[in-house]
Design a protein around this motif. Structure first.
Motif, short mmCIF file in Angstrom:
data_model
loop_
_atom_site.label_atom_id
_atom_site.label_comp_id
_atom_site.label_asym_id
_atom_site.label_seq_id
_atom_site.Cartn_x
_atom_site.Cartn_y
_atom_site.Cartn_z
N MET A 1 0.84 -1.19 0.00
CA MET A 1 0.00 0.00 0.00
C MET A 1 0.88 1.25 0.00
O MET A 1 1.80 1.35 0.80
N ARG A 2 0.52 2.16 -0.90
CA ARG A 2 1.23 3.43 -0.96
C ARG A 2 0.52 4.49 -0.14
O ARG A 2 1.14 5.41 0.36
N GLY A 3 -0.81 4.41 -0.08
CA GLY A 3 -1.58 5.44 0.60
C GLY A 3 -3.07 5.21 0.44
O GLY A 3 -3.51 4.08 0.22
N ILE A 4 -3.85 6.30 0.55
CA ILE A 4 -5.30 6.24 0.37
C ILE A 4 -5.79 7.47 -0.38
O ILE A 4 -5.13 8.50 -0.39
N THR A 5 -6.96 7.33 -0.95
CA THR A 5 -7.67 8.46 -1.55
C THR A 5 -9.09 8.44 -1.01
O THR A 5 -9.63 7.39 -0.67
N PHE A 6 -9.69 9.62 -0.94
CA PHE A 6 -11.09 9.73 -0.55
C PHE A 6 -11.58 11.12 -0.89
O PHE A 6 -10.79 12.00 -1.27
N GLU A 7 -12.88 11.32 -0.75
CA GLU A 7 -13.47 12.63 -1.00
C GLU A 7 -14.03 13.19 0.30
O GLU A 7 -14.74 12.49 1.03
N ILE A 8 -13.70 14.45 0.55
CA ILE A 8 -14.27 15.18 1.68
C ILE A 8 -15.37 16.08 1.15
O ILE A 8 -15.41 16.37 -0.05
N PRO A 9 -16.28 16.54 2.00
CA PRO A 9 -17.31 17.47 1.53
C PRO A 9 -16.70 18.77 0.98
O PRO A 9 -15.69 19.25 1.50
N ASN A 10 -17.30 19.30 -0.04
CA ASN A 10 -16.88 20.58 -0.61
C ASN A 10 -17.54 21.67 0.24
O ASN A 10 -18.56 22.24 -0.15
N ALA A 11 -16.95 21.92 1.42
CA ALA A 11 -17.57 22.83 2.39
C ALA A 11 -16.49 23.38 3.31
O ALA A 11 -15.38 22.87 3.37
N TYR A 12 -16.85 24.43 4.05
CA TYR A 12 -15.96 24.97 5.08
C TYR A 12 -15.81 23.92 6.17
O TYR A 12 -16.71 23.12 6.41
N GLY A 13 -14.70 23.97 6.88
CA GLY A 13 -14.53 23.04 7.99
C GLY A 13 -13.12 23.03 8.53
O GLY A 13 -12.33 23.96 8.32
N HIS A 14 -12.81 21.93 9.22
CA HIS A 14 -11.49 21.68 9.82
C HIS A 14 -10.94 20.35 9.32
O HIS A 14 -10.41 19.55 10.09
N TYR A 15 -11.05 20.10 8.04
CA TYR A 15 -10.72 18.78 7.51
C TYR A 15 -9.26 18.39 7.71
O TYR A 15 -8.97 17.23 8.02
N LEU A 16 -8.34 19.32 7.57
CA LEU A 16 -6.93 18.97 7.78
C LEU A 16 -6.68 18.56 9.23
O LEU A 16 -5.94 17.62 9.49
N SER A 17 -7.31 19.24 10.15
CA SER A 17 -7.19 18.89 11.56
C SER A 17 -7.69 17.47 11.80
O SER A 17 -7.05 16.68 12.50
N GLU A 18 -8.83 17.14 11.22
CA GLU A 18 -9.40 15.80 11.37
C GLU A 18 -8.50 14.74 10.74
O GLU A 18 -8.24 13.70 11.35
N ILE A 19 -8.02 15.01 9.55
CA ILE A 19 -7.21 14.03 8.83
C ILE A 19 -5.86 13.82 9.51
O ILE A 19 -5.39 12.69 9.65
N LEU A 20 -5.23 14.90 9.95
CA LEU A 20 -3.88 14.81 10.52
C LEU A 20 -3.85 14.41 11.99
O LEU A 20 -2.77 14.19 12.53
N ASP A 21 -5.00 14.30 12.63
CA ASP A 21 -5.05 13.88 14.02
C ASP A 21 -4.40 12.50 14.14
O ASP A 21 -4.81 11.55 13.50
N GLY A 22 -3.35 12.41 14.93
CA GLY A 22 -2.65 11.14 15.11
C GLY A 22 -1.38 11.02 14.28
O GLY A 22 -0.59 10.11 14.48
N VAL A 23 -1.17 11.91 13.32
CA VAL A 23 0.07 11.93 12.55
C VAL A 23 1.04 12.84 13.31
O VAL A 23 0.81 14.03 13.42
#
Length: 151
Positions: A1-23
């Motif tokens: 496995m090299r990584g993952i792909t997915f789609e987040i909502p096209n909206a305002y938010g804190h998506y980087l915070s959610e994704i990077l939590d634990g990195v």
């Protein structure tokens, strides 16, 4: 496995915070992108200064405090005190000290590469829990990306 792909909502938010939590334990190279802090219900100042290097605590603070809108984002994580440099291809990623690549394209399409298999599995599970769409592992067989830059 090299990584993952997915789609987040096209909206305002804190998506980087959610994704990077634990990195953890990385210094971040922020590449050219287009992301804005939300001010008075509209796009405000850029979330990141163009092409900079930030410590983990600074990045996590910035992506946690206010809503923002991601259009293009290019984040590359390197171990602390390593050779932080531009990475534009998967081959360069493999041959470098870079441990983590996060790209956001067109406000919704997230691509993550990581050298740590447990991180990939963890992020896959988090993406499922968050309700993100079209979650897939990136493998040697299905990786169609030719560059590791947002735009």
């Amino acid at each position: 496995m090299r990584g993952i792909t997915f789609e987040i909502p096209n909206a305002y938010g804190h998506y980087l915070s959610e994704i990077l939590d634990g990195v953890k334990g990385l210094t971040w190279k922020i590449g050219d992108g287009e992301s804005y802090v939300i001010e008075n219900e509209t796009l405000g100042v850029p979330l990141f200064p163009s092409a900079c290097i930030v410590e983990e605590d600074v990045l996590l603070k910035e992506v946690s405090k206010k809503d923002y809108y991601l259009i293009f984002a290019d984040l590359k994580g390197f171990p602390e005190k390593s050779d932080v440099r531009e990475i534009t291809t998967y081959k360069e990623f493999v041959e470098s000290e870079c441990q983590f690549v996060l790209l956001v394209i067109d406000s919704s399409y997230v691509t993550i590469y990581s050298k740590d298999q447990s991180t990939i599995k963890h992020l896959f599970s988090k993406a499922v829990e968050a309700g993100y769409k079209k979650i897939e592992y990136i493998t040697d067989e299905n990786d169609e990306r030719t560059t590791l830059i947002a735009f």
